[in-house]
Enzyme design. Structure first.
Site, PDB file in Angstrom:
ATOM      1  N   GLU A 189       0.826  -1.211   0.000  1.00 28.22           N
ATOM      2  CA  GLU A 189       0.000   0.000   0.000  1.00 28.22           C
ATOM      3  C   GLU A 189       0.858   1.259   0.000  1.00 28.22           C
ATOM      4  O   GLU A 189       0.535   2.244  -0.676  1.00 28.22           O
ATOM      5  CB  GLU A 189      -0.935   0.005   1.219  1.00 28.22           C
ATOM      6  CG  GLU A 189      -1.953  -1.120   1.251  1.00 28.22           C
ATOM      7  CD  GLU A 189      -3.047  -0.968   0.216  1.00 28.22           C
ATOM      8  OE1 GLU A 189      -3.059   0.038  -0.520  1.00 28.22           O
ATOM      9  OE2 GLU A 189      -3.905  -1.873   0.128  1.00 28.22           O
ATOM     10  N   ARG A 193       0.634   3.797  -3.290  1.00 30.72           N
ATOM     11  CA  ARG A 193       0.006   5.084  -3.007  1.00 30.72           C
ATOM     12  C   ARG A 193       1.034   6.192  -2.839  1.00 30.72           C
ATOM     13  O   ARG A 193       0.923   7.260  -3.454  1.00 30.72           O
ATOM     14  CB  ARG A 193      -0.853   4.984  -1.730  1.00 30.72           C
ATOM     15  CG  ARG A 193      -2.023   4.024  -1.839  1.00 30.72           C
ATOM     16  CD  ARG A 193      -2.748   3.891  -0.505  1.00 30.72           C
ATOM     17  NE  ARG A 193      -3.647   2.754  -0.471  1.00 30.72           N
ATOM     18  CZ  ARG A 193      -4.976   2.839  -0.340  1.00 30.72           C
ATOM     19  NH1 ARG A 193      -5.547   4.008  -0.219  1.00 30.72           N
ATOM     20  NH2 ARG A 193      -5.719   1.739  -0.314  1.00 30.72           N
ATOM     21  N   ASP A 321      -4.299 -10.117  -8.150  1.00 31.70           N
ATOM     22  CA  ASP A 321      -4.552  -9.240  -9.298  1.00 31.70           C
ATOM     23  C   ASP A 321      -3.360  -8.500  -9.890  1.00 31.70           C
ATOM     24  O   ASP A 321      -2.956  -8.737 -11.033  1.00 31.70           O
ATOM     25  CB  ASP A 321      -5.664  -8.241  -8.951  1.00 31.70           C
ATOM     26  CG  ASP A 321      -5.473  -7.552  -7.592  1.00 31.70           C
ATOM     27  OD1 ASP A 321      -4.407  -7.718  -6.979  1.00 31.70           O
ATOM     28  OD2 ASP A 321      -6.394  -6.837  -7.156  1.00 31.70           O
ATOM     29  N   GLU A 454     -12.044  -0.219 -10.384  1.00 27.84           N
ATOM     30  CA  GLU A 454     -11.562  -1.173 -11.397  1.00 27.84           C
ATOM     31  C   GLU A 454     -12.414  -1.203 -12.662  1.00 27.84           C
ATOM     32  O   GLU A 454     -11.881  -1.303 -13.776  1.00 27.84           O
ATOM     33  CB  GLU A 454     -11.479  -2.582 -10.786  1.00 27.84           C
ATOM     34  CG  GLU A 454     -10.328  -2.783  -9.830  1.00 27.84           C
ATOM     35  CD  GLU A 454     -10.548  -2.114  -8.480  1.00 27.84           C
ATOM     36  OE1 GLU A 454      -9.547  -1.842  -7.775  1.00 27.84           O
ATOM     37  OE2 GLU A 454     -11.714  -1.876  -8.122  1.00 27.84           O
ATOM     38  N   THR A 538      -0.849   0.638 -10.345  1.00 21.62           N
ATOM     39  CA  THR A 538      -2.120   0.031  -9.958  1.00 21.62           C
ATOM     40  C   THR A 538      -2.964   0.953  -9.094  1.00 21.62           C
ATOM     41  O   THR A 538      -4.103   0.627  -8.776  1.00 21.62           O
ATOM     42  CB  THR A 538      -1.874  -1.320  -9.248  1.00 21.62           C
ATOM     43  OG1 THR A 538      -3.077  -2.092  -9.247  1.00 21.62           O
ATOM     44  CG2 THR A 538      -1.381  -1.104  -7.822  1.00 21.62           C
TER      45      THR A 538
END
Length: 578
Positions: A189, A193, A321, A454, A538
Site C-alpha cells: 500500500e 500510493r 490481481d 476497477e 495500480t
C-alpha cells in the site's frame, strides 16, 4: 568677449535648418549620415535580437541533448532519466485547442466538480490525515499518518488543472510530510500510493521535492526485501526497519503484495541512477521465474524463505490481481524493448492460464474469470478482478492479428459483465464480489461498495483503444450512481449494502486517486496522458515511459548479467536455475 560670442554663434548656426537649405550638398551629406546611423543602430538591434533567439534555441537544444544523454547513460542497464523541471502542462490540462465533443466536455467538468467537492471536504475536515470520514467529519490515519489521500490526489489535481489545490498540497509535502514513524506499514500500500504518487507528481511537475520524498520512503521500505529468497516481507516498521508478514498468512508473503512494486522502484532507479531499487524488485521476478508454471498462474501465498508457492487460491481478484498487471506494465514502462521482453513473455503465459479460468453464465452468457484451488474452479469473481478487461485490452496489441482480436473480444465481454455488476443492483453500484450459478447468471456476494475504480479503469482503456463511445456511456452511468448514492455534504462515502443503499463513513483515498481520475480521462481527449507516453501504476498514478537499454548494451562498469539475460539463462538452465 566679442570673439566668444562670435564663436558661439558659429556653432549654433549648424543647428538652424535654414543653413542647410542654402547649402544642398551639406544637406545631402547630413541625410546620408542620418541613414547610415539609423541602419547601424537597427542592424545592431537585429543582431542582438537574433543572438538572443539563437541562445534560446541553443539552450533548448542543450536541455534536449542532456535528456537524451541521460537516457543513454547506463548504470547496469538503468538509464539515468533526469526529468526536465520545466515540464509543459499544456498537453495535460489546456484543452481549448483540442477537438472535443460538447457532451464530453460537460461530463468532464462534472467529474472535476466531484473532485473539487471531495478535495475541499478533505482539506476542511481531514487535512494531513490519511483519509476522511465524511459522516462524522473527521480524519483518520489508516496508513500511519502519511497523508495518503493528499499524496494519492497530487496527480489528479495536476491533471485537472486545480493549481491552487496542488500548490497547497505541495507545501504540506514540503513542510509536514514525515516518514520517520514508529508504524508497521504495508509495503504494498505504501508503494502504490505514496511512492507511486510522489513519482507521478515529479514526472508531471518536474519538482524535485517529490523525487526526494519518494527516495526517502523507498529507502525505508527496502529492508523488507532482505529475505533468504528476496521475496519481500509485506509489513515493515518505517522508523526501525523491522520487517515481517501478517500473522493471518501463516508467515507467507502475498503474491500481489510482493509483485506490485516493480513499476515504482524501477522508475525510481531510472530517475536517480541508483540501481538498488530496481535490483530488489527485479530479483522477485527472477525468483518466481525459477518455478514459473506452464499456465503462468501462481497461488496467492509465497514462502519468503524458500521462494516457493503454498497451496492456496489462484485468482485475478484480491491478493493476486496486480502481480499479473505489473508483468504487462513493466514491459510497457520499458518501452517494449528487448530488455523487458521476458516480462511480456511471462504475461502471455499467464494469459493462457487466464483463458482456462474463463467461464460463461446461463442464460445471459456473462463472461467471467473464475478462481481456482487445486484442480477445482470456484464460480466467483471479485469486482477487483474487473481491472482485467482493461489489462487484456492494453496487452492485446502485442499479439499477432488473430490473437489480438481474440483477446480484445474477451476484454469487451468481461467489461460487459463488470458493468452489469453495477446495473444488477438497486443502487446501480457494484458489490465487492459476485457468485455465478447455473440458470441464475450472477448474484452479489459481499454486498458493500467502497468506491472502487476497477470497472471504470477498464472502461477508460477500452474507450481509448477502441474509440467505442458505449464505454463512455457506461462510465457516465456509474458516475451518476456515485453522485446519487455516495455524495454527502462532506465528500463521498461507500455503501454498507448496495441493495439497501445504507452508507458507510469512509472516503477511500483511491476514490480521488483512481475512480475520479479515470472518469475524468474517460471524457478527455486521448492526448491527455497519452498511453503512448505514460503507464499507470495500480493506483492510477501515471509514470512516464522511459526506454531501457537492450541486452549487450549495458555499462562496462556493470559486470553482472542484465535481468533479461539472467531470466533467460535460468529458463535455459544456466545460473543454477531450472
Amino acid at each position: 568677449m566679442a570673439r566668444s560670442r562670435s564663436s558661439s554663434s558659429i556653432r549654433w548656426r549648424y543647428l538652424n535648418p535654414a543653413y542647410y537649405l542654402k547649402r544642398p550638398k551639406r544637406l545631402a551629406l547630413l541625410f546620408m549620415a542620418f541613414v547610415f546611423v539609423s541602419f547601424f543602430v537597427w542592424d545592431r538591434q537585429t543582431l542582438v535580437r537574433e543572438h538572443e533567439e539563437e541562445l534560446s534555441k541553443l539552450k533548448e537544444e542543450m536541455e534536449r541533448l542532456q535528456n537524451e544523454l541521460g537516457e543513454l547513460t547506463n548504470e547496469g542497464g538503468v538509464p539515468v532519466k533526469k526529468m526536465n523541471p520545466t515540464t509543459k502542462r499544456i498537453d495535460l490540462t489546456k484543452m481549448d485547442n483540442l477537438p472535443t465533443d460538447p457532451i464530453e466536455a460537460q461530463r468532464r467538468e462534472k467529474v472535476k466538480d466531484a473532485m473539487v467537492h471531495a478535495w475541499t471536504s478533505y482539506e476542511k475536515y481531514a487535512w494531513g490525515h490519511d483519509e476522511l470520514q465524511p459522516q462524522s467529519k473527521n480524519g483518520v490515519d489508516s496508513f500511519g499518518g502519511l497523508g495518503a489521500t493528499l499524496i494519492d490526489s497530487l496527480d489528479t489535481l495536476y491533471i485537472m488543472g486545480l493549481d491552487e489545490q496542488f500548490q497547497r498540497a505541495r507545501e504540506w509535502v514540503a513542510n509536514s510530510l514525515d516518514f520517520n514513524k514508529n508504524y508497521d506499514a504495508s509495503v504494498f500500500e505504501t508503494t502504490i500510493r505514496v511512492v507511486g504518487g510522489l513519482i507521478s507528481a515529479y514526472d508531471l511537475s518536474g519538482d524535485n521535492l517529490f523525487l526526494e520524498k519518494a527516495k526517502d520512503i523507498a529507502d525505508r521500505l527496502l529492508p523488507a526485501w532482505n529475505t533468504p529468497s528476496g521475496i519481500p516481507y509485506n509489513i515493515i516498521n518505517l522508523a526501525h526497519g523491522n520487517a515481517h508478514n501478517p500473522g493471518w498468512t501463516g508467515g507467507d508473503s502475498i503474491l500481489a503484495d510482493s509483485g506490485t512494486e516493480q513499476l515504482e522502484f524501477i522508475a525510481l532507479s531510472q530517475r536517480t541512477g541508483d540501481l538498488k531499487y530496481q535490483q530488489k524488485v527485479e530479483n522477485v521476478i527472477l525468483e518466481l521465474n525459477k518455478t514459473f508454471p506452464a499456465d503462468g498462474l501462481l497461488p496467492i501465498y509465497i514462502n519468503p524463505h524458500r521462494g516457493t508457492t503454498s497451496h492456496s487460491t489462484i485468482t485475478f481478484g484480491a491478493m493476486g490481481d496486480s502481480f499479473y498487471e505489473y508483468l504487462l506494465k513493466v514491459w510497457i514502462q520499458g518501452n517494449k524493448t528487448t530488455e523487458v521482453k521476458l516480462y511480456r513473455e511471462m504475461w502471455e503465459t499467464s494469459m493462457k492460464g487466464l483463458l482456462s479460468l474463463v467461464r460463461r453464465t446461463a442464460p445471459s452468457s456473462f463472461t467471467y474469470i473464475s478462481e481456482k484451488i487445486g484442480n477445482s474452479l470456484i464460480d466467483k469473481m471479485d469486482e477487483l478482478a474487473c481491472f482485467a478487461p482493461g489489462m487484456i485490452a492494453l496487452g492485446s496489441s502485442g499479439y499477432g492479428p488473430a490473437e489480438s482480436t481474440k483477446f480484445l473480444n474477451l476484454a469487451e465481454e468481461l467489461a460487459w459483465t463488470c458493468y452489469n455488476f453495477y446495473q444488477s443492483t438497486p443502487t446501480k453500484l457494484a458489490g465487492e464480489n459476485y457468485f455465478f450459478h447455473s440458470g441464475q447468471d450472477m448474484t452479489v456476494g459481499t454486498s458493500w461498495n467502497i468506491l472502487r475504480p476497477e470497472t471504470v479503469e477498464s472502461l477508460f482503456y477500452l474507450w481509448r483503444l477502441t474509440g467505442n463511445k458505449t464505454y463512455q456511456e457506461w462510465g457516465w452511468n456509474i458516475f451518476q450512481a456515485f453522485e446519487k448514492n455516495s455524495r454527502v455534504e462532506a465528500g463521498y462515502v461507500g455503501l454498507k449494502d448496495v441493495n439497501t443503499g445504507v452508507k458507510d463513513n469512509m472516503m477511500q483515498s483511491f476514490f480521488l486517486a483512481e475512480t475520479l481520475k479515470y472518469l475524468y480521462l474517460l471524457f478527455s481527449p486521448p492526448s491527455v496522458i497519452s498511453l503512448d507516453e505514460w503507464v499507470f501504476n495500480t493506483e492510477a498514478h501515471p509514470i512516464k515511459i522511459v526506454s531501457r537499454l537492450g541486452v549487450g548494451e549495458t555499462s562496462k562498469r556493470q559486470k553482472q548479467p542484465t535481468t533479461n539475460t539472467r531470466l533467460r539463462a535460468r529458463r535455459e538452465g544456466r545460473f543454477g536455475g531450472t
